[in-house]
Write a protein that holds these residues in place. Structure first.
Motif, PDB file in Angstrom:
ATOM      1  N   LEU A  34       0.831  -1.209   0.000  1.00 52.58           N
ATOM      2  CA  LEU A  34       0.000   0.000   0.000  1.00 52.58           C
ATOM      3  C   LEU A  34       0.864   1.257   0.000  1.00 52.58           C
ATOM      4  CD1 LEU A  34      -2.677  -0.903   2.732  1.00 52.58           C
ATOM      5  CD2 LEU A  34      -3.059  -0.801   0.257  1.00 52.58           C
ATOM      6  N   LEU A  88     -10.494  -0.043   6.791  1.00 53.08           N
ATOM      7  CA  LEU A  88      -9.605   0.024   5.630  1.00 53.08           C
ATOM      8  C   LEU A  88      -9.821   1.315   4.851  1.00 53.08           C
ATOM      9  CD1 LEU A  88      -7.460  -1.327   3.858  1.00 53.08           C
ATOM     10  CD2 LEU A  88      -9.322  -2.489   2.630  1.00 53.08           C
ATOM     11  N   LYS A 117      -5.776   0.333  -2.669  1.00 51.02           N
ATOM     12  CA  LYS A 117      -6.370  -0.652  -1.755  1.00 51.02           C
ATOM     13  C   LYS A 117      -7.070  -1.789  -2.486  1.00 51.02           C
ATOM     14  CE  LYS A 117      -7.335   3.154   1.449  1.00 51.02           C
ATOM     15  NZ  LYS A 117      -8.378   3.946   2.113  1.00 51.02           N
ATOM     16  N   LYS A 151      -8.279  -5.441  -1.113  1.00 52.38           N
ATOM     17  CA  LYS A 151      -9.722  -5.678  -0.984  1.00 52.38           C
ATOM     18  C   LYS A 151     -10.155  -6.887  -1.807  1.00 52.38           C
ATOM     19  CE  LYS A 151     -12.586  -2.142  -0.981  1.00 52.38           C
ATOM     20  NZ  LYS A 151     -13.222  -0.843  -1.336  1.00 52.38           N
TER      21      LYS A 151
END
Length: 327
Positions: free
Chosen positions: A55, A302, A312, A316
């Motif tokens: 990330l 999140l 993300k 996910k």
């Protein structure tokens, strides 16, 4: 920023594990470790750590030692669980205590803990070291606490849903929150981002364990990977059983209690009878509601992480696949 897909990360993890060489003696200590780490699996925890790091940074390979450290510790817990549960098979192969013996399983498991800490320390940036080791040691201790609660619940008939949720938070969520927290620390994320990612992992762990409870009763064995009804046969205190005991009344509750207390029984008959009680009391629906609630709460954490939403998506999608197994 370039991101890697989960299947690419699994290959990275497996390649790192394959190049680990246990050349130290005695071989009797290290052979079971090589064996258990070579049994495969989803490599869920290291992949989650690498996805979390990704990330914020591209070069995920530099935290492979820490990712493998967590995988080593996870496999240690399975090795000792198999001894405690007298399990004969793990991932389709004989368990370590069957292939070798109890003493080998216990001692090699102990060595895996040391190796896990060694890997967690390996090339860990000095500025991250205190926070990484605090998170890791806390998780390892919580797993032991959760396991002890689970053992104590075996002899109790008054376990509440809240107690059960706390037990699985410790036993299951601890090692699913750890890759998020440690990955974020290694990436130099802010305290707020670390906290949100940790909470995401906690909620995910709760949803994941409740899904396993559900699948043990209502899953397709071909998809779930094992026969259904195992928890029912051993009267394991799961969300399903605890909720049924709380909801059932009169003769239905007495029948459920009789099945729990029975020492001699036909497995298929018990599974059918207890499942029928679950159906009558709406236990499947209650469990699904809890799974969805924890999963949705996790996604909210999140969303708060301060990186672009597009970054993300890999994480996910991977988590979504985990939670959308065919039921």
């Amino acid at each position: 920023m370039t991101q890697q897909k989960s299947d690419e990360l699994v290959k990275l993890v497996n390649a790192y594990l394959e190049q680990l060489s246990y050349v130290r003696e005695p071989k009797g200590l290290y052979a079971p470790i090589e064996y258990v780490l070579g049994l495969g699996g989803k490599r869920l925890r290291p992949v989650l750590m690498l996805l979390t790091y990704n990330l914020f940074h591209e070069k995920v390979a530099q935290i492979l030692p820490q990712a493998i450290g967590l995988e080593t510790y996870h496999n240690f817990t399975l090795l000792h669980d198999d001894v405690m549960d007298r399990a004969d098979m793990r991932r389709g192969k004989p368990t370590v205590h069957v292939k070798w013996n109890d003493n080998a399983a216990i001692l090699s498991g102990d060595a895996m803990v040391s190796l896990a800490f060694q890997l967690m320390l390996k090339d860990c940036p000095s500025e991250c070291l205190p926070s990484v080791m605090e998170a890791f040691t806390r998780a390892t201790l919580e797993v032991c606490e959760g396991q002890q609660w689970d053992l104590e619940f075996e002899h109790r008939f008054d376990v509440t849903v809240d107690e059960y949720i706390e037990m699985i938070r410790l036993k299951t969520s601890a090692l699913l929150a750890a890759p998020f927290e440690i990955g974020a620390h290694l990436a130099g994320a802010s305290k707020e981002d670390v906290k949100n990612l940790y909470e995401f992992g906690q909620k995910l762990g709760l949803a994941f364990q409740l899904q396993d409870d559900y699948l043990d009763v209502y899953g397709d064995p071909a998809v779930f990977g094992k026969k259904i009804g195992g928890d029912i046969c051993c009267s394991k205190k799961t969300y399903m059983l605890i909720t049924a005991l709380e909801r059932a009344q009169g003769e239905t509750k007495k029948e459920l209690e009789r099945w729990i207390a029975a020492e001699q029984f036909d497995k298929e008959e018990k599974i059918a009878a207890v499942t029928a009680i679950y159906n009558k009391e709406g236990i499947a629906e209650a469990c699904q509601e809890q799974i969805n609630r924890y999963y949705d709460e996790g996604l909210q954490y999140l969303e708060k992480v301060s990186v672009d939403a597009s970054l993300k998506e890999n994480l996910k999608q991977y988590v979504g696949k985990l939670m959308n197994r065919k039921l």
